[in-house]
Scaffold this motif. Structure first.
Motif, PDB file in Angstrom:
ATOM      1  N   ALA A  96     108.037 -30.753  16.545  1.00 24.14           N
ATOM      2  CA  ALA A  96     108.682 -29.575  15.961  1.00 24.14           C
ATOM      3  C   ALA A  96     109.419 -28.787  17.043  1.00 24.14           C
ATOM      4  O   ALA A  96     110.543 -28.323  16.816  1.00 24.14           O
ATOM      5  CB  ALA A  96     107.649 -28.688  15.270  1.00 24.14           C
TER       6      ALA A  96
ATOM      7  N   ARG B 143     108.627 -20.564  13.267  1.00 27.71           N
ATOM      8  CA  ARG B 143     108.275 -21.992  13.322  1.00 27.71           C
ATOM      9  C   ARG B 143     108.025 -22.426  14.755  1.00 27.71           C
ATOM     10  O   ARG B 143     107.135 -23.239  15.032  1.00 27.71           O
ATOM     11  CB  ARG B 143     109.369 -22.844  12.679  1.00 27.71           C
ATOM     12  CG  ARG B 143     109.371 -22.710  11.154  1.00 27.71           C
ATOM     13  CD  ARG B 143     110.355 -23.643  10.474  1.00 27.71           C
ATOM     14  NE  ARG B 143     111.732 -23.248  10.787  1.00 27.71           N
ATOM     15  CZ  ARG B 143     112.715 -24.089  11.046  1.00 27.71           C
ATOM     16  NH1 ARG B 143     112.509 -25.382  11.040  1.00 27.71           N
ATOM     17  NH2 ARG B 143     113.930 -23.637  11.314  1.00 27.71           N
TER      18      ARG B 143
ATOM     19  N   GLN C  15     104.590 -21.086  15.867  1.00 27.97           N
ATOM     20  CA  GLN C  15     103.548 -21.891  15.221  1.00 27.97           C
ATOM     21  C   GLN C  15     103.431 -23.253  15.884  1.00 27.97           C
ATOM     22  O   GLN C  15     102.319 -23.768  16.083  1.00 27.97           O
ATOM     23  CB  GLN C  15     103.846 -22.053  13.732  1.00 27.97           C
ATOM     24  CG  GLN C  15     103.683 -20.787  12.937  1.00 27.97           C
ATOM     25  CD  GLN C  15     104.248 -20.892  11.526  1.00 27.97           C
ATOM     26  OE1 GLN C  15     104.812 -21.908  11.129  1.00 27.97           O
ATOM     27  NE2 GLN C  15     104.116 -19.814  10.766  1.00 27.97           N
TER      28      GLN C  15
ATOM     29  N   ASP D  62     112.849 -16.994  10.924  1.00 24.47           N
ATOM     30  CA  ASP D  62     112.132 -18.174  10.454  1.00 24.47           C
ATOM     31  C   ASP D  62     112.060 -19.228  11.564  1.00 24.47           C
ATOM     32  O   ASP D  62     111.012 -19.842  11.776  1.00 24.47           O
ATOM     33  CB  ASP D  62     112.821 -18.756   9.212  1.00 24.47           C
ATOM     34  CG  ASP D  62     112.141 -20.012   8.721  1.00 24.47           C
ATOM     35  OD1 ASP D  62     110.942 -19.946   8.363  1.00 24.47           O
ATOM     36  OD2 ASP D  62     112.801 -21.078   8.704  1.00 24.47           O
TER      37      ASP D  62
END
Length: 134
Positions: free
Chosen positions: A47, A35, A38, A31
């Motif tokens: 992020a 992330r 992305q 995950d």
């Protein structure tokens, strides 16, 4: 004798469960990597800053915090890119670090392989990327 075997069996099972990483750890690691990819593709520098840690963050700090054009560069570089993780999550021998090999196919058709090193963030169930190697 039977009672001793039973007790030993319970002790061994508890020890194995306590020292074997849970599958949930690997899903959290993937995950985190998803992330990150992305964020690269969308140019989301905030992020990325939250997903990096340790020496990798220190190495990229100026780029992430001071280069106002970095977000646009990321969007352009990763436009049309696709990411895959052919080996899934592997463990670093002798440490609690995890590794994920990321295969990136850029919009231009070029393929890039990158190995990410992740560490667990203390007192949370989160992971951070602390190393990146081509």
């Amino acid at each position: 004798m039977r009672k001793i075997k039973s007790v030993m069996s319970v002790i061994i099972t508890v020890l194995l469960l306590a020292t074997t990483p849970a599958y949930g750890d690997d899903s959290k690691v993937l995950d985190t990597v998803e992330r990150y990819t992305q964020a690269l593709q969308s140019g989301d520098v905030e992020a990325i800053k939250n997903l990096l840690g340790g020496r990798l963050y220190k190495k990229r700090r100026v780029l992430l915090e001071e280069n106002t054009e970095y977000s646009d560069w990321l969007k352009q570089y990763y436009a049309g890119a696709s990411f895959s993780y052919p080996n899934g999550v592997t463990s670093d021998a002798g440490t609690s670090d995890k590794q994920v090999e990321v295969e990136t196919r850029l919009g231009s058709g070029e393929r890039v392989r990158t190995r990410l090193i992740l560490q667990s963030v203390p007192d949370t169930d989160e992971w951070q990327i602390v190393g990146q190697f081509r």
